[in-house]
Design a protein around this motif. Structure first.
Motif, PDB file in Angstrom:
ATOM      1  N   ALA A  48      -0.380  -5.408  -4.305  1.00 20.23           N
ATOM      2  CA  ALA A  48       0.178  -3.970  -4.194  1.00 20.23           C
ATOM      3  C   ALA A  48       0.962  -3.643  -5.276  1.00 20.23           C
ATOM      4  O   ALA A  48       1.073  -2.495  -5.894  1.00 20.23           O
ATOM      5  CB  ALA A  48       0.985  -3.579  -2.917  1.00 20.23           C
ATOM      6  N   ARG A  49       1.714  -4.615  -5.921  1.00 17.41           N
ATOM      7  CA  ARG A  49       2.619  -4.212  -6.952  1.00 17.41           C
ATOM      8  C   ARG A  49       1.554  -3.983  -8.242  1.00 17.41           C
ATOM      9  O   ARG A  49       2.106  -3.097  -9.173  1.00 17.41           O
ATOM     10  CB  ARG A  49       3.590  -5.467  -7.416  1.00 17.41           C
ATOM     11  N   ARG A  50       0.530  -4.457  -8.371  1.00 16.24           N
ATOM     12  CA  ARG A  50      -0.344  -4.182  -9.285  1.00 16.24           C
ATOM     13  C   ARG A  50      -1.405  -3.346  -9.014  1.00 16.24           C
ATOM     14  O   ARG A  50      -2.237  -3.354  -9.808  1.00 16.24           O
ATOM     15  CB  ARG A  50      -1.229  -5.684  -9.630  1.00 16.24           C
ATOM     16  N   GLY A  51      -1.159  -2.560  -8.227  1.00 18.34           N
ATOM     17  CA  GLY A  51      -1.848  -0.904  -7.908  1.00 18.34           C
ATOM     18  C   GLY A  51      -2.972  -1.278  -7.031  1.00 18.34           C
ATOM     19  O   GLY A  51      -3.743  -0.226  -6.742  1.00 18.34           O
ATOM     20  N   ALA A  52      -3.253  -2.327  -6.129  1.00 23.65           N
ATOM     21  CA  ALA A  52      -4.349  -2.373  -5.131  1.00 23.65           C
ATOM     22  C   ALA A  52      -3.936  -1.680  -4.100  1.00 23.65           C
ATOM     23  O   ALA A  52      -2.692  -1.596  -3.374  1.00 23.65           O
ATOM     24  CB  ALA A  52      -4.822  -3.751  -4.809  1.00 23.65           C
ATOM     25  N   ARG A  53      -4.905  -1.195  -3.322  1.00 21.98           N
ATOM     26  CA  ARG A  53      -4.766  -0.790  -1.580  1.00 21.98           C
ATOM     27  C   ARG A  53      -4.837  -2.214  -0.860  1.00 21.98           C
ATOM     28  O   ARG A  53      -5.798  -2.675  -1.337  1.00 21.98           O
ATOM     29  CB  ARG A  53      -5.495   0.279  -1.206  1.00 21.98           C
ATOM     30  N   VAL A  54      -3.873  -2.485  -0.013  1.00 24.04           N
ATOM     31  CA  VAL A  54      -4.229  -3.799   0.670  1.00 24.04           C
ATOM     32  C   VAL A  54      -4.372  -3.680   2.094  1.00 24.04           C
ATOM     33  O   VAL A  54      -3.340  -3.252   2.904  1.00 24.04           O
ATOM     34  CB  VAL A  54      -2.963  -4.869   0.350  1.00 24.04           C
ATOM     35  N   ALA A  55      -5.471  -4.472   2.518  1.00 20.54           N
ATOM     36  CA  ALA A  55      -5.420  -4.587   4.047  1.00 20.54           C
ATOM     37  C   ALA A  55      -4.883  -5.955   4.431  1.00 20.54           C
ATOM     38  O   ALA A  55      -5.350  -6.876   3.905  1.00 20.54           O
ATOM     39  CB  ALA A  55      -6.855  -4.449   4.380  1.00 20.54           C
ATOM     40  N   LEU A  56      -4.039  -5.747   5.329  1.00 22.99           N
ATOM     41  CA  LEU A  56      -3.150  -7.082   5.809  1.00 22.99           C
ATOM     42  C   LEU A  56      -3.910  -7.674   7.125  1.00 22.99           C
ATOM     43  O   LEU A  56      -3.795  -6.873   8.147  1.00 22.99           O
ATOM     44  CB  LEU A  56      -1.742  -6.853   5.917  1.00 22.99           C
ATOM     45  N   LEU A  57      -4.236  -8.836   7.331  1.00 24.70           N
ATOM     46  CA  LEU A  57      -4.957  -9.295   8.469  1.00 24.70           C
ATOM     47  C   LEU A  57      -4.289 -10.431   8.879  1.00 24.70           C
ATOM     48  O   LEU A  57      -4.010 -11.448   8.176  1.00 24.70           O
ATOM     49  CB  LEU A  57      -6.379  -9.723   8.007  1.00 24.70           C
ATOM     50  N   GLY A  58      -4.148 -10.742  10.234  1.00 22.33           N
ATOM     51  CA  GLY A  58      -3.351 -11.838  10.649  1.00 22.33           C
ATOM     52  C   GLY A  58      -3.269 -11.812  12.212  1.00 22.33           C
ATOM     53  O   GLY A  58      -3.692 -10.680  12.912  1.00 22.33           O
ATOM     54  N   ARG A  59      -2.600 -12.748  12.818  1.00 24.39           N
ATOM     55  CA  ARG A  59      -2.524 -12.895  14.315  1.00 24.39           C
ATOM     56  C   ARG A  59      -1.269 -12.061  14.781  1.00 24.39           C
ATOM     57  O   ARG A  59      -1.386 -11.632  16.092  1.00 24.39           O
ATOM     58  CB  ARG A  59      -2.325 -14.577  14.861  1.00 24.39           C
ATOM     59  N   GLU A  60      -0.211 -11.933  14.020  1.00 28.13           N
ATOM     60  CA  GLU A  60       1.062 -11.510  14.599  1.00 28.13           C
ATOM     61  C   GLU A  60       1.386 -10.159  14.135  1.00 28.13           C
ATOM     62  O   GLU A  60       1.785  -9.819  12.804  1.00 28.13           O
ATOM     63  CB  GLU A  60       2.289 -12.453  13.983  1.00 28.13           C
ATOM     64  N   GLU A  61       1.119  -9.289  14.876  1.00 23.89           N
ATOM     65  CA  GLU A  61       1.082  -7.537  14.795  1.00 23.89           C
ATOM     66  C   GLU A  61       2.526  -7.539  14.373  1.00 23.89           C
ATOM     67  O   GLU A  61       2.764  -6.669  13.268  1.00 23.89           O
ATOM     68  CB  GLU A  61       0.626  -6.912  16.086  1.00 23.89           C
ATOM     69  N   ALA A  62       3.542  -7.846  14.862  1.00 23.79           N
ATOM     70  CA  ALA A  62       4.919  -7.399  14.462  1.00 23.79           C
ATOM     71  C   ALA A  62       5.148  -8.034  13.140  1.00 23.79           C
ATOM     72  O   ALA A  62       5.772  -7.196  12.425  1.00 23.79           O
ATOM     73  CB  ALA A  62       5.968  -8.059  15.498  1.00 23.79           C
ATOM     74  N   ALA A  63       4.848  -9.031  12.774  1.00 28.64           N
ATOM     75  CA  ALA A  63       5.112  -9.918  11.390  1.00 28.64           C
ATOM     76  C   ALA A  63       4.056  -8.812  10.388  1.00 28.64           C
ATOM     77  O   ALA A  63       4.772  -8.461   9.226  1.00 28.64           O
ATOM     78  CB  ALA A  63       4.798 -11.101  11.479  1.00 28.64           C
ATOM     79  N   LEU A  64       3.104  -8.604  10.914  1.00 24.90           N
ATOM     80  CA  LEU A  64       2.314  -7.832   9.906  1.00 24.90           C
ATOM     81  C   LEU A  64       2.807  -6.253   9.530  1.00 24.90           C
ATOM     82  O   LEU A  64       2.870  -5.955   8.386  1.00 24.90           O
ATOM     83  CB  LEU A  64       0.952  -7.619  10.257  1.00 24.90           C
ATOM     84  N   ARG A  65       3.302  -5.681  10.730  1.00 21.37           N
ATOM     85  CA  ARG A  65       4.080  -4.361  10.416  1.00 21.37           C
ATOM     86  C   ARG A  65       5.026  -4.654   9.451  1.00 21.37           C
ATOM     87  O   ARG A  65       5.480  -3.767   8.810  1.00 21.37           O
ATOM     88  CB  ARG A  65       4.490  -4.018  11.740  1.00 21.37           C
ATOM     89  N   ARG A  66       5.980  -5.634   9.697  1.00 20.61           N
ATOM     90  CA  ARG A  66       7.121  -5.807   8.610  1.00 20.61           C
ATOM     91  C   ARG A  66       6.759  -5.939   7.411  1.00 20.61           C
ATOM     92  O   ARG A  66       7.460  -5.519   6.500  1.00 20.61           O
ATOM     93  CB  ARG A  66       8.073  -7.129   9.112  1.00 20.61           C
ATOM     94  N   VAL A  67       5.662  -6.677   7.188  1.00 18.02           N
ATOM     95  CA  VAL A  67       5.084  -6.952   5.552  1.00 18.02           C
ATOM     96  C   VAL A  67       4.630  -5.504   5.261  1.00 18.02           C
ATOM     97  O   VAL A  67       4.917  -4.906   4.071  1.00 18.02           O
ATOM     98  CB  VAL A  67       4.006  -7.866   5.631  1.00 18.02           C
ATOM     99  N   ALA A  68       3.835  -4.756   6.038  1.00 13.30           N
ATOM    100  CA  ALA A  68       3.381  -3.560   5.891  1.00 13.30           C
ATOM    101  C   ALA A  68       4.621  -2.460   5.360  1.00 13.30           C
ATOM    102  O   ALA A  68       4.588  -1.724   4.464  1.00 13.30           O
ATOM    103  CB  ALA A  68       2.651  -2.738   6.782  1.00 13.30           C
TER     104      ALA A  68
END
Length: 311
Positions: A48-68
């Motif tokens: 993301a810092r280098r300009g990409a749009r990023v799809a975050l995939l994983g098992r933990e929805e709450a943790a993914l939301r924090r990253v997002a």
């Protein structure tokens, strides 16, 4: 399950094989599996810092939301999904393309590990490591392959020093990482005519909760302590992630972190005999001090995977 609001469809990015242009990732859509924590999280942030749009995939929805929430709102979406579920991954691939634009970069990072004697290992746990690390990588590739073919994209498989030289008491993890190395080599050859590039990342110890969990188990800690000093050094996830994303920009065939790992390829044919000789000497001594026990799935990510599968 998607855990982000719908965003407008983006134009199809066009990738060029061998691109080394500055800002090569700007405006492209990248997928990172295992993005809820550790190395996957840091790779997503660096993309993301280098300009990409990023799809975050994983098992933990709450943790993914924090990253997002730590990334620009217009630059990411997240999906709670099991990479071993073919149909769920197919649906996610369609949603990613619809929300962020067709995918031109995929980083297959999702992985779990367990340790301990093979003879005493739980068959379901042992099998799950293979399923997530190897089968999950194959399902990830298959799910996003239509977009990668259309974009002449790039697939980066996160592997390990375990792909080069196996260690005792880590049979499932070593088997899975040797498998993903062979899978990536095969995929690269098969899709080279269609200008889809495939890279392999060979990583040493990276500071994630899984590796920190290794050191909580005396036998695994002792085994790591018997490695040469450079081989047992732990590197920060941020430092490793920056090198992974540079490899993505360069569409690298292979990336070694740290760089000296490349030398292990030269001597890898001799490694099994060396490891066996050391094991014959050291394992009885270690067993006399600390009984060998199964660790179960290591790290918070491993425990989360186990919790999601529990009835």
């Amino acid at each position: 399950m998607s855990c982000s609001p719908r965003s407008p469809r983006s134009p199809r990015p066009r990738a060029r094989a061998g691109s080394r242009r500055p800002h090569a990732l700007h405006g492209r859509t990248a997928v990172v599996t295992g993005a809820a924590r550790g190395l996957g999280r840091e790779i997503a942030r660096e993309l993301a810092r280098r300009g990409a749009r990023v799809a975050l995939l994983g098992r933990e929805e709450a943790a993914l939301r924090r990253v997002a929430s730590s990334l620009p709102a217009t630059a990411c979406c997240c999906w709670a999904v099991d990479v071993t579920d073919d149909e769920a991954m197919r649906q996610v691939a369609e949603e990613v393309s619809d929300r962020l634009g067709p995918v031109s970069v995929v980083v297959a990072n999702a992985g779990i590990a367990e340790g301990g004697p093979f003879a005493e290992s739980d068959p379901a746990t042992w099998r799950r490591v293979i399923e997530v690390n190897l089968t999950g990588s194959a399902i990830t590739a298959r799910s996003f392959l239509p977009d990668l073919l259309a974009a002449h994209g790039y697939f980066l498989q996160i592997a390990s020093t375990a792909s080069i030289g196996a260690a005792p008491l880590m049979s499932a993890y070593c088997a899975s990482k040797a498998g993903v190395e062979s899978f990536a080599h095969s995929l690269r050859a098969e899709f080279a005519p269609q200008c889809v590039d495939v890279g392999i990342a060979y990583l040493n110890w990276t500071d994630t909760d899984m590796i920190r969990d290794v050191d909580q188990h005396p036998v695994l800690r002792e085994l790591r302590a018997h490695m040469p000093p450079p081989a047992r050094k732990v590197h920060s996830a941020e430092w490793v992630a920056a090198r992974m994303v540079t490899a993505v920009e360069r569409r690298a065939v292979a990336v070694y972190v740290p760089a000296w790992l490349r030398a292990a390829q030269v001597v890898r044919a001799a490694l099994p005999a060396v490891v066996t000789r050391l094991s014959r000497r050291e394992l009885p001594r270690l067993a006399a001090r600390t009984p060998f026990e199964a660790t179960g799935l290591l790290g918070a990510g491993g425990r989360a995977d186990e919790a999601h599968r529990r009835p």
